[in-house]
Design an enzyme around this catalytic site. Structure first.
Site, PDB file in Angstrom:
ATOM      1  CG  ASP A 124      61.838  21.652  31.679  1.00 31.44           C
ATOM      2  OD1 ASP A 124      62.726  21.142  32.596  1.00 31.44           O
ATOM      3  OD2 ASP A 124      61.187  22.579  31.749  1.00 31.44           O
TER       4      ASP A 124
ATOM      5  CD  GLN B  81      61.787  27.322  36.970  1.00 31.23           C
ATOM      6  OE1 GLN B  81      62.813  27.182  36.168  1.00 31.23           O
ATOM      7  NE2 GLN B  81      61.513  26.771  37.907  1.00 31.23           N
TER       8      GLN B  81
ATOM      9  CE  LYS C 254      65.942  25.035  36.095  1.00 33.43           C
ATOM     10  NZ  LYS C 254      64.246  25.054  35.867  1.00 33.43           N
TER      11      LYS C 254
HETATM   12  N1  GUN Z   1      59.761  24.270  38.429  1.00 30.71           N
HETATM   13  C1  GUN Z   1      60.020  23.200  39.357  1.00 30.71           C
HETATM   14  N2  GUN Z   1      60.862  22.395  38.768  1.00 30.71           N
HETATM   15  C2  GUN Z   1      60.834  22.506  37.473  1.00 30.71           C
HETATM   16  C3  GUN Z   1      61.618  21.728  36.316  1.00 30.71           C
HETATM   17  O1  GUN Z   1      62.394  21.017  36.300  1.00 30.71           O
HETATM   18  N3  GUN Z   1      61.536  22.766  35.125  1.00 30.71           N
HETATM   19  C4  GUN Z   1      60.662  23.636  34.957  1.00 30.71           C
HETATM   20  N4  GUN Z   1      60.401  24.286  33.836  1.00 30.71           N
HETATM   21  N5  GUN Z   1      60.115  24.181  35.969  1.00 30.71           N
HETATM   22  C5  GUN Z   1      60.255  23.689  37.245  1.00 30.71           C
END
Ligand code: GUN
Length: 281
Positions: A120, A97, A53
């Site tokens: 998100d 996350q 990211k």
């Molecule tokens: N953990 C697995 N996929 C995601 C996601 O799309 N966003 C976040 N914040 N955590 C994750």
């Protein structure tokens, strides 16, 4: 003969456009776009996602701010950090996350993020707006699936779509996006009776189960479009999806590979959402 839905290629093209628009935003507003990425603990898969990211931010010109809290951080520590990011004008998007360590109440932490910084798309407000068909920040993975379908000109309107999996992150928003695009949508899950029969009816089949090679040849209709959201390891430790790709592919009109299908789109849509969050202010 099937067509491969190349998420990597779609992703690269979209990142190019996002980069241009980030640049325009910065020139017009005289400031950066900022994304805060919060990670608590040391989940190795999360560490890879977070790294990717941050890399994607660099690629499109978004400024990333990363925060790594120890596994031992308290609920209060995490909440204090998130609240400071909510107040920070240099931060347009906040991403916490998941999963968080077990002693942390994730719902409470995520509940602190206002809808306009919820890149998100997990908040009740964004989820509710998606349901109402209103403009909102849309969960990245299902949003990425829609972009791939759009890019390849796969018509959704009037099609029978079956989503296998009902998670808040993928299955539910996926179903809503397909419904908003005028598909007739069925959502299947672990308690579904006659799963095979339900899947056989699908013109568009989206697999978001989290079990390696769960979707077999018998479950797929001839000419179906198959989208694989899964990211698993097979018995040999090799990365594979929820679809038994080698056995299913020849029945499909279109199919996503794993890796290189939906995966690359998720982070691209995070960049897209962060740009949108900045543009909407
Ligand atoms: N953990 C697995 N996929 C995601 C996601 O799309 N966003 C976040 N914040 N955590 C994750």
């Amino acid at each position: 003969m099937y067509t491969l839905l190349d998420g990597k290629a779609v992703s690269a093209k979209l990142r190019g456009k996002i980069k241009e628009n980030v640049e325009k935003y910065k020139n017009n507003n005289g400031k950066d776009i900022g994304l805060a990425v919060v990670m608590v603990g040391e989940n190795p898969a999360s560490a890879i996602y977070v790294r990717n990211k941050i890399k994607a931010c660099e690629e499109v010109g978004i400024k990333s701010f990363s925060y790594y809290l120890s596994e031992k951080a308290s609920q209060n520590d995490v909440e204090r950090l998130v609240l400071s990011l909510v107040e920070d004008n240099a931060i347009n998007g906040i991403l916490v996350q998941l999963p968080l360590p077990e002693h942390i109440n994730a719902e409470k932490v995520l509940g602190l993020i206002p809808a306009k910084k919820d890149v998100d798309g997990f908040s009740a407000e964004n989820t509710g707006k998606l349901c109402l068909g209103e403009e909102c920040l849309v969960a990245c993975t299902p949003h990425g699936v829609m972009k791939i379908l759009e890019e390849y000109g796969v018509e959704v309107k009037g099609k029978r779509a079956v989503v296998v999996g009902r998670s808040n992150i993928v299955g539910k928003p996926m179903a809503m996006l397909l419904l908003n695009a005028d598909a007739t949508v069925t959502v299947c899950h672990s308690k579904t009776k006659n799963l095979q029969e339900e899947c056989q009816n699908a013109d568009i089949l989206v697999a978001a189960i989290g079990k390696p090679k769960f979707i077999t040849c018998e479950m797929v209709k001839d000419g179906a479009v198959v989208v694989d959201v899964g990211m698993n390891r097979d018995e040999n430790g090799k990365l594979c999806g929820d679809v038994d790709f080698d056995k299913v592919k020849d029945k499909c009109s279109y199919i996503t590979p794993v890796p290189g299908g939906v995966g690359p789109m998720t982070i691209t849509m995070l960049m897209f959402n962060t740009l949108q969050a900045a543009q909407r202010g």
